[in-house]
Structures are given as C-alpha cells and as structure tokens.
Design a protein around this motif. Structure first.
Motif, PDB file in Angstrom:
ATOM      1  N   ASP A 251      -7.968  -5.630   5.643  1.00  0.00           N
ATOM      2  CA  ASP A 251      -7.433  -5.979   4.218  1.00  0.00           C
ATOM      3  C   ASP A 251      -6.193  -5.925   3.777  1.00  0.00           C
ATOM      4  O   ASP A 251      -5.510  -6.796   3.184  1.00  0.00           O
ATOM      5  CB  ASP A 251      -8.237  -4.910   3.372  1.00  0.00           C
ATOM      6  CG  ASP A 251      -8.124  -5.056   1.826  1.00  0.00           C
ATOM      7  OD1 ASP A 251      -7.084  -4.776   1.220  1.00  0.00           O
ATOM      8  OD2 ASP A 251      -9.065  -5.543   0.909  1.00  0.00           O
ATOM      9  N   ILE A 252      -5.536  -5.001   4.374  1.00  0.00           N
ATOM     10  CA  ILE A 252      -4.203  -4.621   4.169  1.00  0.00           C
ATOM     11  C   ILE A 252      -3.138  -5.827   5.113  1.00  0.00           C
ATOM     12  O   ILE A 252      -2.101  -6.317   4.264  1.00  0.00           O
ATOM     13  CB  ILE A 252      -3.520  -3.446   4.813  1.00  0.00           C
ATOM     14  CG1 ILE A 252      -3.416  -3.241   5.964  1.00  0.00           C
ATOM     15  CG2 ILE A 252      -4.459  -2.132   3.853  1.00  0.00           C
ATOM     16  CD1 ILE A 252      -2.710  -1.879   6.556  1.00  0.00           C
TER      17      ILE A 252
ATOM     18  N   ARG B  73      -2.833  -8.762   2.718  1.00  0.00           N
ATOM     19  CA  ARG B  73      -1.878  -8.407   1.445  1.00  0.00           C
ATOM     20  C   ARG B  73      -0.359  -8.593   1.991  1.00  0.00           C
ATOM     21  O   ARG B  73       0.389  -9.414   1.408  1.00  0.00           O
ATOM     22  CB  ARG B  73      -1.974  -7.180   0.928  1.00  0.00           C
ATOM     23  CG  ARG B  73      -3.593  -6.738   0.591  1.00  0.00           C
ATOM     24  CD  ARG B  73      -3.366  -5.383  -0.331  1.00  0.00           C
ATOM     25  NE  ARG B  73      -4.930  -4.666  -0.119  1.00  0.00           N
ATOM     26  CZ  ARG B  73      -5.128  -3.519  -0.635  1.00  0.00           C
ATOM     27  NH1 ARG B  73      -4.113  -2.823  -1.374  1.00  0.00           N
ATOM     28  NH2 ARG B  73      -6.094  -3.009  -0.746  1.00  0.00           N
TER      29      ARG B  73
ATOM     30  N   GLU C  41      -1.705   6.779   0.272  1.00  0.00           N
ATOM     31  CA  GLU C  41      -3.077   7.149  -0.384  1.00  0.00           C
ATOM     32  C   GLU C  41      -3.700   6.148  -0.817  1.00  0.00           C
ATOM     33  O   GLU C  41      -5.027   6.442  -1.308  1.00  0.00           O
ATOM     34  CB  GLU C  41      -2.595   8.177  -1.721  1.00  0.00           C
ATOM     35  CG  GLU C  41      -1.953   9.311  -1.327  1.00  0.00           C
ATOM     36  CD  GLU C  41      -0.437   8.989  -1.184  1.00  0.00           C
ATOM     37  OE1 GLU C  41       0.183   8.096  -1.416  1.00  0.00           O
ATOM     38  OE2 GLU C  41      -0.245   9.997  -0.190  1.00  0.00           O
ATOM     39  N   THR C  42      -3.368   4.696  -0.659  1.00  0.00           N
ATOM     40  CA  THR C  42      -4.172   3.391  -0.830  1.00  0.00           C
ATOM     41  C   THR C  42      -5.474   3.677  -0.051  1.00  0.00           C
ATOM     42  O   THR C  42      -5.325   3.825   1.114  1.00  0.00           O
ATOM     43  CB  THR C  42      -3.438   2.342  -0.712  1.00  0.00           C
ATOM     44  OG1 THR C  42      -2.269   2.330  -1.416  1.00  0.00           O
ATOM     45  CG2 THR C  42      -4.291   1.002  -0.768  1.00  0.00           C
ATOM     46  N   SER C  43      -6.688   3.529  -0.844  1.00  0.00           N
ATOM     47  CA  SER C  43      -7.751   3.461  -0.007  1.00  0.00           C
ATOM     48  C   SER C  43      -8.613   2.122  -0.043  1.00  0.00           C
ATOM     49  O   SER C  43      -8.457   1.218  -0.993  1.00  0.00           O
ATOM     50  CB  SER C  43      -9.023   4.313  -0.805  1.00  0.00           C
ATOM     51  OG  SER C  43      -8.373   5.737  -0.599  1.00  0.00           O
ATOM     52  N   VAL C  44      -9.386   1.624   0.769  1.00  0.00           N
ATOM     53  CA  VAL C  44     -10.059   0.610   1.191  1.00  0.00           C
ATOM     54  C   VAL C  44     -11.310   0.922   1.443  1.00  0.00           C
ATOM     55  O   VAL C  44     -11.771   1.741   2.323  1.00  0.00           O
ATOM     56  CB  VAL C  44      -9.312  -0.429   2.054  1.00  0.00           C
ATOM     57  CG1 VAL C  44     -10.260  -1.407   2.341  1.00  0.00           C
ATOM     58  CG2 VAL C  44      -7.803  -0.639   1.946  1.00  0.00           C
TER      59      VAL C  44
ATOM     60  N   SER D  79      -8.606   5.960   3.740  1.00  0.00           N
ATOM     61  CA  SER D  79      -7.234   5.954   3.428  1.00  0.00           C
ATOM     62  C   SER D  79      -6.470   5.648   4.629  1.00  0.00           C
ATOM     63  O   SER D  79      -6.891   5.404   5.787  1.00  0.00           O
ATOM     64  CB  SER D  79      -6.712   7.271   2.848  1.00  0.00           C
ATOM     65  OG  SER D  79      -6.986   8.350   3.850  1.00  0.00           O
TER      66      SER D  79
ATOM     67  N   ILE E  80       0.870  -1.054   0.173  1.00  0.00           N
ATOM     68  CA  ILE E  80       0.042   0.046  -0.143  1.00  0.00           C
ATOM     69  C   ILE E  80       0.759   1.280   0.001  1.00  0.00           C
ATOM     70  O   ILE E  80       2.142   1.065   0.179  1.00  0.00           O
ATOM     71  CB  ILE E  80      -1.127   0.135   1.279  1.00  0.00           C
ATOM     72  CG1 ILE E  80      -0.001   0.184   2.564  1.00  0.00           C
ATOM     73  CG2 ILE E  80      -1.861  -1.097   1.372  1.00  0.00           C
ATOM     74  CD1 ILE E  80      -1.050   0.487   3.606  1.00  0.00           C
ATOM     75  N   THR E  81       0.539   2.391  -0.249  1.00  0.00           N
ATOM     76  CA  THR E  81       0.884   3.678  -0.054  1.00  0.00           C
ATOM     77  C   THR E  81       0.064   4.627   0.704  1.00  0.00           C
ATOM     78  O   THR E  81      -1.177   4.049   1.105  1.00  0.00           O
ATOM     79  CB  THR E  81       0.857   4.252  -1.389  1.00  0.00           C
ATOM     80  OG1 THR E  81      -0.357   4.862  -1.993  1.00  0.00           O
ATOM     81  CG2 THR E  81       1.775   3.618  -2.492  1.00  0.00           C
TER      82      THR E  81
ATOM     83  N   TYR F 294     -10.092  -1.784   7.056  1.00  0.00           N
ATOM     84  CA  TYR F 294      -8.882  -1.133   6.440  1.00  0.00           C
ATOM     85  C   TYR F 294      -7.816  -2.272   6.621  1.00  0.00           C
ATOM     86  O   TYR F 294      -6.915  -2.633   5.861  1.00  0.00           O
ATOM     87  CB  TYR F 294      -8.636   0.121   6.911  1.00  0.00           C
ATOM     88  CG  TYR F 294      -7.214   0.705   5.953  1.00  0.00           C
ATOM     89  CD1 TYR F 294      -7.326   1.343   4.962  1.00  0.00           C
ATOM     90  CD2 TYR F 294      -6.124   0.487   6.610  1.00  0.00           C
ATOM     91  CE1 TYR F 294      -6.239   1.820   4.318  1.00  0.00           C
ATOM     92  CE2 TYR F 294      -4.935   1.143   6.211  1.00  0.00           C
ATOM     93  CZ  TYR F 294      -5.132   1.822   4.715  1.00  0.00           C
ATOM     94  OH  TYR F 294      -3.983   2.332   4.130  1.00  0.00           O
TER      95      TYR F 294
END
Length: 648
Positions: free
Chosen positions: A389-390, A393, A346-349, A374, A343-344, A386
């Motif tokens: 989800d991350i 990953r 700015e990455t949105s979920v 974000s 992610i960065t 959020y």
C-alpha cells in the motif's frame, strides 16, 4: 747463349724497381694495419672495453620478500614460510630424463612430475633452473645433497613460499597467490620485469591481488659473470631490494573463525561491521576452501571437488552474491514513505491477507491477514500488505533513491574480488535494461525486496549500520599499510530526519523484543546488549494460484535448490549501536528460524570477550541447547600477535 753486359744491367734495373714497388706496397699495408690497430686499441679502447664487460657481466633480479597480512590485532593471516625445493638446469644435466629418473630413486617423483619437468625444460633456455620438487621435507633435501655427485644439474635450494595459517577462515578475503600466467601479463601494459622470472608468484584473488603493488615490494639486483652460453660462473655483487609492505586488516581473526564455524556446512554468508568506524570485523562465505592448495599447485581431483560442489565454495557470497533481500528491505520502503510525508509512524493500513490492484492479487505471507497495521507492527510482524500500500503512494523512484542512500545498488570500494553492485531498480533502470515501462506490480514486488531488487550480504550490513547510526557509514577492510595507520574519516550524516530513523529502529526493536515479533526467539536478555533486527525470507520460485489454493508447499518438502533464502539483519546494543550484522543462508527457509540465531550469536561474539558468547545473554529456556551448539563448534586456537617479519 751468353747474355750481353747491357742485357744484364737492364734485368738488374727491372728487379730493383719491382723490389722497391713491392716493398713500398708492403710498407703501406703495414702502415694501414698499424693505424687501424692503433684506432681500435687506443682510440676505441673504452668503447670495446664496455662491450666486452656487457658480454661478460649480466644483471639479474632478486625477488623481494612479499609483505605479510595480519588481522586487526596483529595475528598472522598470510605469511612467508621456509621452502625446501630441488631445481634442475638442463645445460648442466645433459640427459635431463636420465638424471630425473636417478633422482626418482632418491626422492618421491611420479611419472607426471618427470613429464612436467621435461616439458618445462624444453620451453626455457638451457641455463634457466626448473623446479622439480617443491615444499620438500628436510630429510629429502638432505638425500639430494648427499647424492649430488651422481645428479648433475640438480641443485637443492632454500627459499620462501606463501602460506596461509588460517586457511579456510580467510580464503575469500585474502585470496591466494600463484605463478604469473600469460593472461596476467596480457592485462598489464608495462609489466614489472619481476613478473617474467620463472615461477614468480602474484596475487590471484582477494587482498593478495588488489593490493599486489603494495605487497610485492621492489626487486634487488645482482651482477654475475657468465660464459658465452649465458651460464653463471660467479656472483660479483648484489643490492638487496625492498620487501613488500605488511598490511593489517580490520578483521578480528578470532571473530572471523567463530563466524566461519557458526555458518557450518550451510551455503551462506555473514558480515559484521563496526557501526561507528565502518571496520569490517568479520566477512565470511561458506563453505570455504584451503588457499594453500592453489599455492602448492591444486590437483585436478581437488579442483573438481570445488567446482562441482552445488554450494559453490569458490564463490565469495558475502560480496559477490546478489539476493532478493526480502523483508529486510522493508526499512527502505518505510523510510522513503516517511520522508515523502505520505505516511506517519501512526498511519494504519488494513491487511485482509492480500492486496488487489490492476486486476491482480498480491498476497501477504499471513493468509488470514494482520488486520489494522501501523508502522511498528508492520515491521514487527512483517506485514506485506502494509508495504504494498505505502509503496504505491510513494513510488519506486523515491524508494530507489532511499535504497541508494542506505548503501544498496552500489559497489562498495574494498580490496576484494568481484564485488557486486546489486540492483536498486527504478523506472529509468527498467527502460534502459529491458526497454519497458515500469509497472504497478514491479513497485509492489520491490516494496518487500522481491522482483528486480538484489543485494549482497555486505550491502545489507552497510544498510543496517546506516539505519542504526544515522550516518553514511563506509565499510573498510584495511587498517594499516606498513607502519602507517590509515585514517578513519567520520561518516557524514545520512540526511534522513532522526525522528524517522528512530521510528524505524523502534519497529526493528519490536521484531526481536515483542512477543508477536517474527524474531522474538532470537532476543538477547542482557539489558546492556539488547538487539534490534529484521527477518527476511525471499522466494526463489513462483507460487501458482493452484498451489496457493491447495496449500503452499513447505520448504522442507522441496528440493534444496528450490527452497527460500533465509535472511536476517540486526544491530546492538539498541540504545548505543556498535555492531551491525547481516546473514544470508541460501535456500535455508525461514529467516527468523535459520539466519536469525546466527546473527544473534555473531553480535554477542563481537560485543563480549572470550571465545564464546555468554550463556547469560540468552533466554533461560534456550541455554541448554545453545550451550550444546556453541561448545560443539570447531574453533581453532589462534596464534598470538606476530610482531616481527619472517625473513627466513
């Protein structure tokens, strides 16, 4: 019948021969005795003189003065006070029980006291003094001295005893001393002879035990003349020992007192740490206890009151307590995902209020969801989805590796008792611990600081300090030993890209300072002291699908021990961090509403002079309530710096 002259001559010759033989035998015997006497008295004189001296002269140890413990500013935390006591020697007393009953007419002595002394007297040699009464008033000691002729074997004495003037404030940190037990001796391979002196005291917990060798000092010796029974007749000479080294801690006694008072009657813990040096400024566990009770001999009633209290006053929750860190762990998951590049900032979920995987639904705390989220907003509003989800990953192994870099899942080396390592789980840990494979649900739970993840308030404070500074800050509790100031090594870089840390810190800033942040009510309005932080609320019970469908039961409707733990971590000032604080309130409920206000108050107390945080640092609408709360705190008046050792 007359004997002939011949017969008379023969008899005379026989008598002469026998006399000569007997005389020669006696001469030989006296010669042997003389030679033996010369051998013993002349040739072996030095050896027998030495043996005689060894039988006549005994060497006894003189207990050294125990080192004192001070706070960072030289205020006394653990010292030695003059102690009046009465001892009895069985050899001199004769009828010990009769003497004790006469003594009971002079000073207060209960039946259990008399029975204890009788038991102790039977266990020790007749010439060993047994303590009858300790910590006596001067008037009582004087009465004993006046009545000495009628109290054979009873002797009034003046010595030193350990005392803790700040009692409950430092009980869990400094600990206490107590008499050496058989269990203590069994743990030591080659025990110091000092430990075998009757009633000699050593550290039992905390700094007192972990720095026992430094505080104890070295014994002196005295040569005494004793009789055949071992009773002392007179002192010939003495060599004083070396007093133990004084120790100065990093803790500020006034801040410690404030934090302990601020925790109040809650079952809670708080740690404040200097972000630059790692110095622990305060480390408190509530409720606390009076360590002086243990030094003086705690009663069964007092001990039962401590052990039966469901708030566990004897446990040092700050370092022993291991709690699910809840949402305070989200910075770990975020940094692991950022560093891995999945992610960065700015990455949105998208958060619809739940996350589905493997046929299971994992809920966000906000039932209706947060929508598109974000990184900054995920921290500010503490969106669970959020992180579900991350975490999928990046994977648990990288999350665990980041957690360990931030100080979780490891034992920090401090001179305190029972410091927990906590748990920073990964796949290998679960295989070793449970012989099971890691599952998707395990990662999801761990991503928000639930499941297997456990951390102490100390670890959470270290984690916050490392996020704030970008360095691997190591906590330290001892500032100096004796006259030697301990060096403060510069903390090495954390090894996390500065831009990633800034992104996470910005999210923690939003938690406090943006209107929709979960910790907005805990903001500091003084621009020079702006705080960043993160709230956490960790469940201690499972919420069933049926309960969730009809509405989750609120904490205030549950029994105390079924309520959620309240957590909050924070640092300030935001632009140039100096202090990091972590607070855990057991079964307190919401982290922002219960633990957050304590963190703010502690940070302000650390960063500003004076006994209370300045009201000007609080939002205008809260000042009246805050003033009432702060002025009602039972703060003690801390004695000024002590510069000389008490040798009384």
């Amino acid at each position: 019948m007359r004997r002939s002259a011949r017969d008379s001559e023969d008899s005379a010759r026989k008598v002469n021969r026998r006399a000569l033989f007997l005389g020669g035998a006696m001469t030989a015997m006296f010669a042997v005795l003389g030679a033996r006497m010369r051998y013993l008295q002349v040739d072996q004189a030095d050896e027998f003189k030495l043996l005689a001296e060894e039988n006549r002269i005994n060497i006894r140890l003189i207990p050294p003065t125990r080192g004192q413990i001070f706070d960072r500013n030289g205020r006394l935390i653990a010292g030695n006070e003059q102690n009046y006591r009465v001892v009895i020697t069985r050899e001199d007393a004769g009828d010990v029980e009769a003497v004790l009953r006469r003594l009971a007419d002079v000073i207060p002595l209960t039946e259990p006291d008399i029975e204890r002394v009788m038991t102790e007297a039977k266990r020790h040699s007749p010439f060993v003094p047994i303590i009858v009464a300790d910590r006596m008033a001067w008037d009582d000691l004087s009465k004993v001295a006046i009545n000495a002729p009628s109290l054979p074997g009873v002797t009034p004495e003046v010595g030193l005893s350990r005392a803790y003037p700040l009692d409950t404030d430092f009980a869990h940190v400094v600990g206490y001393v107590g008499p050496v037990s058989e269990n203590d001796l069994a743990k030591i391979e080659d025990p110091d002879p000092l430990l075998k002196i009757p009633e000699f005291q050593i550290g039992k917990i905390g700094v007192e035990t972990w720095m026992e060798g430094t505080l104890r000092g070295k014994a002196g010796t005295k040569r005494i003349e004793v009789n055949a029974y071992g009773r002392m007749m007179r002192e010939i000479d003495r060599v004083e020992g070396d007093a133990g080294d004084d120790i100065r801690l990093t803790i500020d006694a006034e801040i410690q007192d404030f934090v302990q008072a601020r925790l109040g009657a809650e079952s809670a813990a708080a740690v404040a740490i200097d972000v630059i040096t790692g110095d622990i400024l305060a480390i408190c566990s509530s409720p606390s206890f009076d360590p002086n009770l243990f030094v003086r001999g705690i009663s069964f009633k007092d001990y039962a009151a401590l052990t039966e209290n469901d708030h566990r006053p004897l446990a040092n929750k700050a370092v022993q307590g291991a709690y699910p860190p809840g949402s305070t762990f989200k910075m770990v998951t975020a940094l692991a995902a950022l560093e891995a590049g999945v992610i960065t900032p700015e990455t949105s979920v998208y958060c619809p209020g739940h996350y589905e995987t493997g046929g299971r639904r994992f809920h966000c705390w906000k039932r209706g969801g947060h929508g598109m989220v974000s990184l900054s907003r995920s921290l500010s509003e503490s969106c669970d989805v959020y992180y579900y989800d991350i975490a999928q990953r990046v994977g648990i192994d990288k999350i665990a590796e980041m957690g360990r870099r931030l100080g979780l899942g490891m034992r920090h080396d401090l001179p305190m008792s029972a410091i927990t390592e906590g748990i920073m789980p990964d796949k290998a840990w679960k295989r070793q611990r449970y012989e099971q494979d890691w599952r998707i649900g395990d990662t999801i739970n761990a991503s928000i600081g639930q499941g297997y993840v456990l951390a102490s308030p100390l670890q959470l404070a270290v984690m916050t300090a490392r996020v704030a500074s970008g360095r691997a800050v190591q906590p330290r509790l001892v500032r100096s030993v004796g006259d030697s100031e301990l060096p403060v090594p510069e903390a090495p870089p954390l090894g996390v890209d500065g831009s990633l840390l800034r992104s996470v810190r910005q999210g923690m800033y939003a938690v406090i300072n943006e209107r929709r942040g979960t910790g907005h009510t805990n903001r500091i309005v003084d621009p020079a002291l702006v705080m960043a932080g993160k709230s956490g609320t960790s469940q201690v019970r499972n919420i069933s699908a049926a309960e969730r469908a009809r509405g989750v039961i609120s904490n205030d409707q549950l029994p105390w021990n079924r309520r959620d733990h309240a957590l909050f971590v924070g640092f300030a000032p935001f632009d140039a961090p100096r202090v990091a604080v972590a607070v855990v309130v057991e079964h307190g409920g919401g982290g922002s509403s219960v633990a957050g206000p304590i963190v703010r108050d502690v940070i302000l107390r650390c960063l500003t002079p004076g006994p209370l945080p300045p009201l000007s640092a609080y939002p205008q609408s809260q000042r009246a309530r805050i003033e009432t709360l702060l002025t009602s705190l039972p703060l003690r008046k801390i004695e000024p710096e002590v510069t000389t050792r008490s040798r009384a």
